[in-house]
Write a protein that holds these residues in place. Structure first.
Motif, PDB file in Angstrom:
ATOM      1  N   THR A  10       6.023  -8.994  14.926  1.00  0.00           N
ATOM      2  CA  THR A  10       7.299  -9.539  14.475  1.00  0.00           C
ATOM      3  C   THR A  10       8.236  -8.404  14.056  1.00  0.00           C
ATOM      4  OG1 THR A  10       6.656  -9.689  12.140  1.00  0.00           O
ATOM      5  CG2 THR A  10       6.079 -11.552  13.565  1.00  0.00           C
ATOM      6  N   PRO A  11       9.550  -8.653  14.010  1.00  0.00           N
ATOM      7  CA  PRO A  11      10.465  -7.620  13.535  1.00  0.00           C
ATOM      8  C   PRO A  11      10.096  -7.091  12.154  1.00  0.00           C
ATOM      9  CG  PRO A  11      11.704  -9.360  14.588  1.00  0.00           C
ATOM     10  CD  PRO A  11      10.286  -9.836  14.509  1.00  0.00           C
ATOM     11  N   THR A  12       9.689  -7.977  11.256  1.00  0.00           N
ATOM     12  CA  THR A  12       9.312  -7.540   9.909  1.00  0.00           C
ATOM     13  C   THR A  12       8.117  -6.606   9.952  1.00  0.00           C
ATOM     14  OG1 THR A  12      10.166  -9.561   8.894  1.00  0.00           O
ATOM     15  CG2 THR A  12       8.569  -8.301   7.618  1.00  0.00           C
ATOM     16  N   GLU A  13       7.109  -6.936  10.763  1.00  0.00           N
ATOM     17  CA  GLU A  13       5.937  -6.074  10.879  1.00  0.00           C
ATOM     18  C   GLU A  13       6.315  -4.700  11.431  1.00  0.00           C
ATOM     19  OE1 GLU A  13       2.313  -9.277  11.655  1.00  0.00           O
ATOM     20  OE2 GLU A  13       3.590  -8.666  13.326  1.00  0.00           O
ATOM     21  N   ILE A  14       7.207  -4.692  12.416  1.00  0.00           N
ATOM     22  CA  ILE A  14       7.618  -3.424  13.023  1.00  0.00           C
ATOM     23  C   ILE A  14       8.418  -2.588  12.029  1.00  0.00           C
ATOM     24  CG2 ILE A  14       9.036  -2.375  14.833  1.00  0.00           C
ATOM     25  CD1 ILE A  14       8.248  -4.775  16.614  1.00  0.00           C
ATOM     26  N   ILE A  15       9.340  -3.230  11.307  1.00  0.00           N
ATOM     27  CA  ILE A  15      10.126  -2.507  10.303  1.00  0.00           C
ATOM     28  C   ILE A  15       9.215  -1.957   9.219  1.00  0.00           C
ATOM     29  CG2 ILE A  15      11.877  -2.754   8.503  1.00  0.00           C
ATOM     30  CD1 ILE A  15      13.227  -4.826  10.392  1.00  0.00           C
ATOM     31  N   ASN A  16       8.235  -2.756   8.822  1.00  0.00           N
ATOM     32  CA  ASN A  16       7.278  -2.281   7.813  1.00  0.00           C
ATOM     33  C   ASN A  16       6.442  -1.129   8.331  1.00  0.00           C
ATOM     34  OD1 ASN A  16       8.022  -3.972   5.714  1.00  0.00           O
ATOM     35  ND2 ASN A  16       6.624  -5.603   6.317  1.00  0.00           N
ATOM     36  N   GLY A  17       6.329  -1.005   9.650  1.00  0.00           N
ATOM     37  CA  GLY A  17       5.645   0.147  10.236  1.00  0.00           C
ATOM     38  C   GLY A  17       6.502   1.399  10.187  1.00  0.00           C
TER      39      GLY A  17
ATOM     40  N   PRO B 279      17.812 -19.514  13.512  1.00  0.00           N
ATOM     41  CA  PRO B 279      19.093 -20.070  13.934  1.00  0.00           C
ATOM     42  C   PRO B 279      20.097 -20.197  12.792  1.00  0.00           C
ATOM     43  CG  PRO B 279      17.449 -21.800  13.804  1.00  0.00           C
ATOM     44  CD  PRO B 279      16.730 -20.491  13.587  1.00  0.00           C
ATOM     45  N   LYS B 280      19.622 -20.243  11.579  1.00  0.00           N
ATOM     46  CA  LYS B 280      20.520 -20.429  10.446  1.00  0.00           C
ATOM     47  C   LYS B 280      20.255 -19.388   9.379  1.00  0.00           C
ATOM     48  CE  LYS B 280      22.038 -23.847   7.057  1.00  0.00           C
ATOM     49  NZ  LYS B 280      21.820 -25.200   6.520  1.00  0.00           N
ATOM     50  N   SER B 281      21.327 -18.740   8.933  1.00  0.00           N
ATOM     51  CA  SER B 281      21.200 -17.740   7.873  1.00  0.00           C
ATOM     52  C   SER B 281      20.824 -18.423   6.566  1.00  0.00           C
ATOM     53  CB  SER B 281      22.523 -16.994   7.716  1.00  0.00           C
ATOM     54  OG  SER B 281      22.548 -16.253   6.519  1.00  0.00           O
ATOM     55  N   ILE B 282      19.937 -17.766   5.800  1.00  0.00           N
ATOM     56  CA  ILE B 282      19.571 -18.327   4.497  1.00  0.00           C
ATOM     57  C   ILE B 282      20.503 -17.809   3.398  1.00  0.00           C
ATOM     58  CG2 ILE B 282      17.174 -18.584   5.163  1.00  0.00           C
ATOM     59  CD1 ILE B 282      16.503 -16.159   3.443  1.00  0.00           C
ATOM     60  N   GLY B 283      21.400 -16.894   3.764  1.00  0.00           N
ATOM     61  CA  GLY B 283      22.349 -16.354   2.800  1.00  0.00           C
ATOM     62  C   GLY B 283      23.025 -15.126   3.379  1.00  0.00           C
TER      63      GLY B 283
ATOM     64  N   LEU C 184      15.282  -5.302   6.664  1.00  0.00           N
ATOM     65  CA  LEU C 184      14.326  -6.301   6.188  1.00  0.00           C
ATOM     66  C   LEU C 184      15.033  -7.598   5.794  1.00  0.00           C
ATOM     67  CD1 LEU C 184      11.818  -4.154   4.088  1.00  0.00           C
ATOM     68  CD2 LEU C 184      11.431  -5.226   6.307  1.00  0.00           C
ATOM     69  N   LEU C 185      16.228  -7.495   5.247  1.00  0.00           N
ATOM     70  CA  LEU C 185      16.991  -8.706   4.927  1.00  0.00           C
ATOM     71  C   LEU C 185      17.290  -9.499   6.193  1.00  0.00           C
ATOM     72  CD1 LEU C 185      19.521  -7.318   2.283  1.00  0.00           C
ATOM     73  CD2 LEU C 185      17.843  -9.124   1.868  1.00  0.00           C
ATOM     74  N   ARG C 186      17.706  -8.802   7.243  1.00  0.00           N
ATOM     75  CA  ARG C 186      17.978  -9.484   8.510  1.00  0.00           C
ATOM     76  C   ARG C 186      16.706 -10.139   9.058  1.00  0.00           C
ATOM     77  NH1 ARG C 186      21.239  -4.600   9.799  1.00  0.00           N
ATOM     78  NH2 ARG C 186      23.440  -5.173   9.669  1.00  0.00           N
ATOM     79  N   ALA C 187      15.614  -9.400   8.975  1.00  0.00           N
ATOM     80  CA  ALA C 187      14.352  -9.930   9.494  1.00  0.00           C
ATOM     81  C   ALA C 187      13.910 -11.170   8.735  1.00  0.00           C
ATOM     82  CB  ALA C 187      13.264  -8.860   9.424  1.00  0.00           C
ATOM     83  N   ASP C 188      14.323 -11.277   7.465  1.00  0.00           N
ATOM     84  CA  ASP C 188      13.935 -12.433   6.652  1.00  0.00           C
ATOM     85  C   ASP C 188      14.940 -13.575   6.725  1.00  0.00           C
ATOM     86  OD1 ASP C 188      11.656 -12.464   4.160  1.00  0.00           O
ATOM     87  OD2 ASP C 188      11.790 -10.671   5.382  1.00  0.00           O
ATOM     88  N   GLY C 189      15.958 -13.430   7.576  1.00  0.00           N
ATOM     89  CA  GLY C 189      16.869 -14.540   7.798  1.00  0.00           C
ATOM     90  C   GLY C 189      18.214 -14.445   7.122  1.00  0.00           C
TER      91      GLY C 189
ATOM     92  N   ILE D  24      14.025  -7.633  -1.109  1.00  0.00           N
ATOM     93  CA  ILE D  24      13.942  -8.915  -0.413  1.00  0.00           C
ATOM     94  C   ILE D  24      13.558 -10.017  -1.398  1.00  0.00           C
ATOM     95  CG2 ILE D  24      12.948 -10.155   1.528  1.00  0.00           C
ATOM     96  CD1 ILE D  24      14.591  -7.508   2.124  1.00  0.00           C
ATOM     97  N   ARG D  25      12.585  -9.729  -2.245  1.00  0.00           N
ATOM     98  CA  ARG D  25      12.172 -10.735  -3.230  1.00  0.00           C
ATOM     99  C   ARG D  25      13.315 -11.072  -4.189  1.00  0.00           C
ATOM    100  NH1 ARG D  25       7.467  -7.483  -3.154  1.00  0.00           N
ATOM    101  NH2 ARG D  25       8.133  -6.368  -5.044  1.00  0.00           N
ATOM    102  N   GLU D  26      14.036 -10.048  -4.637  1.00  0.00           N
ATOM    103  CA  GLU D  26      15.139 -10.278  -5.553  1.00  0.00           C
ATOM    104  C   GLU D  26      16.273 -11.054  -4.879  1.00  0.00           C
ATOM    105  OE1 GLU D  26      16.247  -9.097  -9.219  1.00  0.00           O
ATOM    106  OE2 GLU D  26      14.402 -10.181  -8.775  1.00  0.00           O
TER     107      GLU D  26
END
Length: 217
Positions: A37-44, A90-94, A116-121, A207-209
């Protein structure tokens, strides 16, 4: 995670640390094909960027090496953007407006957080580095984000945060946006003193904040 996928992530860390943008792009493509996933790759990629920042701080790296690491990170992230904003999200969470404050040209940490923000929506408006208080305020007026992210990586640029906070109040925008602060020059007591809403020590914490500030967690 399969051995091949883990190997790709380990090589991505090294590619970013060594500032090899061509290899970073090749490995990102391999990661996508392998189903990461994008998040996994970014975390790499992120550990390589953080290590480059640490080496710069200790004098092991100079500015060219730090910039090359940032460019390698950015090259990889650019390939991932279509996968962060496609049908899977498909929809931004913020919406988040983010930037390094005036006088600060460090972008590795900011870029990791934005990716990471983008990867989380989240929808992310990245204003870049050395962003004036006026530019932040213009973006808040135009974009109407839920969150304004201010990064400061040198203590000499903390005034940029304070100027931005003051202008938010002056323009009657303070109660319309949550302000998330981070960067090595920032600490929790400072955020509280200048009236920020959230603090993050690292990209994962950001991301958590961000999710907490929009009521997602």
């Amino acid at each position: 995670m399969r051995c091949n996928e883990q190997k790709i992530l380990e090589q991505l860390t090294e590619a970013v640390l060594n500032g090899d943008d061509d290899l970073a792009k090749e490995l990102v493509s391999q990661g996508i094909e392998a189903g990461l996933t994008p998040t996994e790759i970014i975390n790499g990629m992120s550990p390589g960027a953080r290590e480059a920042g640490r080496k710069f701080g200790t004098g092991e790296y100079f500015l060219p090496e730090l910039m090359m690491a940032g460019e390698a990170m950015n090259a990889g992230v650019q390939l991932l953007i279509p996968y962060m904003t496609g049908d899977a999200s498909p929809k931004s969470i913020g919406k988040v407006v983010i930037g390094s404050v005036e006088g600060d040209v460090h972008d590795i940490g900011k870029n990791i957080v934005a990716a990471l923000l983008r990867a989380d929506g989240f929808e992310v408006i990245d204003l870049g580095v050395d962003v004036s208080a006026e530019t932040f305020i213009e973006a808040v007026k135009k974009e109407q984000p839920e969150i304004l992210g201010l990064g400061s990586y040198m203590s000499t640029t903390l005034k940029g945060i304070e100027d931005t906070m003051d202008l938010l109040v002056k323009e009657s925008l303070r109660d319309k946006v949550k302000v998330l602060m981070g960067g090595v020059a920032v600490f929790p007591q400072y955020v509280q003193r200048v009236g920020g809403d959230g603090y993050a020590e690292d990209a994962d914490g950001a991301i958590r904040e961000a999710k907490r500030l929009i009521g997602g967690e």
